[in-house]
Design an enzyme around this catalytic site. Structure first.
Site, short mmCIF file in Angstrom:
data_model
loop_
_atom_site.label_atom_id
_atom_site.label_comp_id
_atom_site.label_asym_id
_atom_site.label_seq_id
_atom_site.Cartn_x
_atom_site.Cartn_y
_atom_site.Cartn_z
N SER A 42 0.72 -1.22 0.09
CA SER A 42 0.03 0.24 0.00
C SER A 42 0.80 1.10 -0.11
CB SER A 42 -0.83 -0.03 1.30
OG SER A 42 -1.56 -1.27 1.29
N HIS A 257 3.46 18.98 -3.02
CA HIS A 257 4.84 18.98 -2.14
C HIS A 257 5.85 19.55 -2.91
CE1 HIS A 257 8.19 17.31 -0.16
NE2 HIS A 257 7.26 16.71 0.85
N ARG A 273 15.01 18.82 3.59
CA ARG A 273 14.98 20.02 4.10
C ARG A 273 15.02 20.15 5.57
NH1 ARG A 273 9.96 22.14 2.28
NH2 ARG A 273 9.50 19.95 1.60
#
Lengths: 656, 245
Positions: A42, A257, A273
């Protein structure tokens, strides 16, 4: 007619679905999970970065608690979330992560002593305390005041999903693989299960259940470039919509994103980041501090994505044959850190880009990533329009993310919502006898059988693959990061045409068993309806909130738009959903609307905001000396199942 | 750089649908114009969408994370999603389904059933009577950071099944557990939360269908897409079994 009976039917075998299944099973109810694929495959497995839970063990997490997490989540949502839900979520997240620790997730742990990290482009030494040694560690993520994102190197989703599925196997929960729910069975406003297509034999099976839970993930594949898995097509959400009774909430809230690789759209985690990576433009210049001097690269995702597009529009993007992009620089983190803590990123760069991120910059661009919208539920996870239908995880609009989700809050939601909603599903199973007229089952089966045989018999018509591509392009070009009236109007009109065409799909491969073209033909009309809910909801919402950013209405408008969009599809013959709105009641908010702290605050305030602020002030004045937990219980009392109540312990702080 | 002449790739793909009466396995040829950065995932979808909508294959994450898309590519088991067509200079790519699994059709095989059986066989979960009674309001049990890292190292397996396809012992002996099962067991063996004893682990793998059946040809080590240390773990388990019993 083949009918399978169970107490709790769960559609979707990712983290959220499995967790609901486990809860019902542990309470003694028969449970079946349906999945398109083996459960361990999944999309939950792809969550690299981590799970937010305010454990506050690491030195950079000290001072963290439920309240700080709550504040970040509400601000992140741009005040669009349900604060009762967000509160129940933050209070339960520490318990959920501790339960997963007991179930086998190898969370990365705090190592006492000095370690070197990169903060704001600089190497800094931080010192972990002795007493935190061996507790669950956390890293920095966007939009959070503390380092709160707990992780397993960069395979967090993978290890969580494996622990969860292994737990389900231990409990002997059957996962029926390669099964697709194509319609819900319902009678007198109560859901009674689903009509399911066996993807190998093509057989239609009726799964009849007391409680049905949709946990099929997001609808990222409505867009042509997305970080989502190919199965994230929103089909579970769509079959709820097609009942005409269950509304979808905030479908226009779609997150992009900031850092997916170009061109294929595979995600590089926010951990890049969070751990100190920088965004650079074509001149190698670090531009984020110019736009967001405070949070820089670690502003909320919607903010960073918009700033990146703005910067590229100024001609600062790096030109490539796939269009402009920017650079993600993680070289400053060093080889050891990248090869260990960002290994999946390392692998992705090597295999898909042929570059070494230790030495080279990564080409990135904002890319569709997360669906805040979904099946609208109450705090118990139950649909507000169809009894007995539950939804959980990304498929649901529960609604703890409002108009923008924080990184690390999605896998956290799957397991926390799964825990809580799972208890309510079990309660529902306890209280509800299963009564259904077999004629009802038969008629739902027949309806799907006819649809499929029409598809198989039609001589000439539309190509489902082509329709899907057209839809994806419309969504990408006209319903993306920046939106405006003209583009959205065009999108809505074009999707209306596609919706008509989708009623006339014909196949080249006309067999009823295992047939990818037939699968597509069943899904595409559903996807077009979802796309229309997104586009039409976006057209009507004349403000900017979180990820929904209107160039023609740049202000957040609390006065007129502090409300949740509800989309119904009541009539098969129309090409548009019916839209209603559900107001968010400021007078019940623990945290009345305020500025998120990005750019200039242009919010159009709601008159209740000031009223509620004064009311809260008064409550605090009337109750001197109460602690933060008592305060929360006074201002925002929330219901949580008994077994998950109780204060959370933190190192160095106890239960305070 | 758009002036470069794109290659025409030839795909030779095994086609067989066991659900169609009278169908027999055959190799079929498809031509695809190569694009920069093209993977087998991209090429197969193009074939399905534009040439033959009946062709069956499995992809989920298409990012090398979920383990769905194992197939035999020019003789080697690989994850198709992260295999670039540029790696094949002759431009001829042969695709076969993974051997050792039930064939669903064409390149699609049923790995799910085998992996669930493996998990049940090795009891792929933490064995601890008290795990259910943990007080969730209290601090979690501590773990040494390097132990957590060590467990994660072994838990990176994605159950793609390439190791089983590459395993000669598995070919000869159907009940052989194979590297995926050994790795799973090794993962629990290093986990202090799992209270199983050496004896209990021995019960699971201390025979010819277990770790002593391995012929040490190490196809598992060669083809594991996650570079898991199969050789080391098999040796470790053997030593542990031999000494522990």
């Amino acid at each position: 007619m083949k009918v399978i009976y169970t107490d709790s039917l769960v559609i979707g075998g990712g983290l959220a679905g499995l967790r609901v299944a486990i809860a019902a099973k542990q309470r003694g109810y028969d449970t079946i999970v349906l999945s398109l694929i083996p459960a361990k495959r999944s999309h939950s497995a792809a969550a690299q970065g981590g799970m937010q839970a305010s454990l506050g063990a690491s030195v950079k997490g000290v001072g963290d608690d439920e309240d700080v997490h709550f504040g970040d989540t509400v601000r992140g949502s741009d005040w669009g979330c349900d604060q009762d839900v967000a509160r129940a979520f933050v209070n339960t997240a520490p318990k959920a992560i501790r339960q997963l620790a007991a179930w086998g997730v190898p969370w990365s742990r705090v190592q006492r002593g000095d370690r070197q990290v990169v903060i704001n482009g600089e190497k800094v030494t931080i010192t972990e305390s002795d007493e935190a040694h061996g507790l669950i560690n956390s890293r920095d993520f966007g939009g959070t005041k503390k380092w709160r994102t707990c992780y397993t190197s960069d395979g967090t989703g993978h290890t969580m999903l494996y622990a969860m599925d292994n737990k389900a196997i231990k409990l002997k929960i059957p996962v029926h693989e390669r099964k697709e729910a194509v319609a819900l069975i319902h009678e007198d406003g109560v859901c009674k299960g689903a009509i399911v297509r066996e993807l190998i034999t093509g057989q239609l099976i009726a799964y009849v259940a007391k409680a049905t839970t949709i946990a099929t993930g997001g609808y990222g594949r409505l867009y042509s470039v997305t970080t989502n898995a190919v199965i994230s097509e929103g089909i579970g959400t769509a079959i709820a919509l097609e009942t005409g009774l269950a509304p979808l909430g905030n479908m226009e809230a779609v997150q992009f994103h900031p850092t997916a690789i170009v061109p294929v759209g595979i995600l590089t985690t926010e951990g890049c980041r969070g751990d100190g990576g920088l965004l650079l433009d074509k001149d190698g210049y670090r531009f984020m501090p110019d736009y967001e001097p405070d949070k820089k690269e670690l502003a909320s995702r919607d903010v960073v994505s918009r700033r990146m597009i703005e910067h590229m529009r100024k001609g600062k993007g790096v030109p490539s044959r796939y269009g402009d992009h920017l650079w993600l620089d993680i070289t400053l983190l060093g080889e050891k850190h990248i090869r260990k803590n960002l290994r999946e990123v390392d692998e992705i760069c090597q295999y898909f880009l042929g570059i070494d991120p230790v030495k080279e910059y990564i080409p990135v661009r904002p890319t569709q990533h997360y669906s805040m919208g979904g099946v609208k539920t109450n705090f118990k996870g139950e649909s507000i329009g169809l009894k007995g239908l539950f939804s959980v995880g990304e498929a649901a609009c529960w609604d703890m993310h409002g108009f923008n989700r924080l990184g690390g809050n999605s896998v956290a939601e799957t397991v926390v919502a799964g825990m809580l909603v799972g208890e309510y599903v079990a309660d529902y199973c306890a209280d509800t006898p299963l009564k259904i007229d077999t004629k009802t089952i038969d008629s739902f089966l027949e309806q799907e059988r006819v649809k499929i045989s029409d598809l198989l018999n039609r001589e000439r018509g539309e190509n489902p693959f082509k329709l899907k591509k057209e839809m994806q392009k419309i969504m990408m070009d006209k319903v993306g990061i920046f939106r405006n009236h003209d583009d959205l109007t065009k999108a809505v009109e074009e999707l209306k045409v596609l919706n008509k065409k989708a009623k006339n799909i014909a196949l080249r491969n006309r067999i009823s068993s295992s047939n990818p073209e037939l699968v597509e033909a069943i899904r595409v009309p559903k996807m077009i309806k979802l796309a229309q809910c997104v586009a039409y909801g976006a057209l009507l919402r004349k403000e900017s909130r979180g990820a929904h950013s209107r160039e023609d209405f740049p202000q957040r408008d609390d006065k007129n738009w502090l409300k949740r969009t509800l989309a119904y599809w009541k009539d098969e013959n129309t090409d548009l959903p019916e839209i209603e709105y559900e107001p968010l009641d400021i007078m019940k908010m623990e945290m009345p609307p305020a500025s998120r702290g990005y750019g200039d605050d242009q919010t159009i305030a709601h008159p209740d905001t000031e009223k509620r602020e004064k009311e809260i002030e008064q409550i605090l004045k009337d109750n001197p000396g109460i602690d933060r937990i008592q305060t929360q219980e006074l201002i925002n009392p929330v219901e949580v199942p008994e077994r998950y109540q109780g204060k959370n312990e933190r190192v160095g702080r106890g239960f305070k | 750089m758009n002036n470069e002449q794109n290659r025409t790739l030839i795909f030779e793909i095994l086609r067989y649908n066991p659900l169609i009466k009278g169908d027999t396995p055959k190799m079929e040829k498809y031509q695809v114009t190569e694009a920069p950065g093209m993977t087998i995932f991209i090429a197969l979808n193009e074939i399905r969408e534009e040439q033959d909508p009946s062709i069956q294959f499995d992809f989920v994450c298409r990012a090398g994370i979920c383990g769905s898309c194992g197939m035999i590519i020019n003789g080697e088991p690989k994850l198709a999603c992260r295999t670039l067509t540029a790696n094949y200079p002759k431009g001829v790519i042969t695709l076969l389904p993974l051997p050792g699994f039930e064939l669903i059709g064409d390149l699609s095989v049923d790995t799910g059933k085998v992996m669930r059986q493996m998990s049940e066989r090795v009891e792929s979960w933490i064995h601890d009577q008290e795990a259910e009674d943990v007080d969730l309001t209290r601090l979690e049990e501590r773990m040494e950071p390097e132990i957590a890292d060590e467990i994660y190292e072994l838990e990176r397996c994605v159950e793609c099944g390439l190791c089983l396809s590459a395993c000669a012992t598995k070919r000869m002996r159907d009940d052989f557990l194979g590297a995926v099962g050994f790795m799973r067991l090794a993962r629990y063996a290093v986990d202090p939360r799992d209270k199983r004893t050496g004896e209990e682990f021995y019960e699971i793998i201390g025979d010819d269908d277990g770790v002593f059946g391995c012929m040490t040809l190490l196809g598992c080590e060669d083809y594991c897409p996650k570079d898991l240390p199969h050789q080391t773990q098999i040796a470790y388990l053997r030593r542990k079994m031999a000494l522990g019993k």
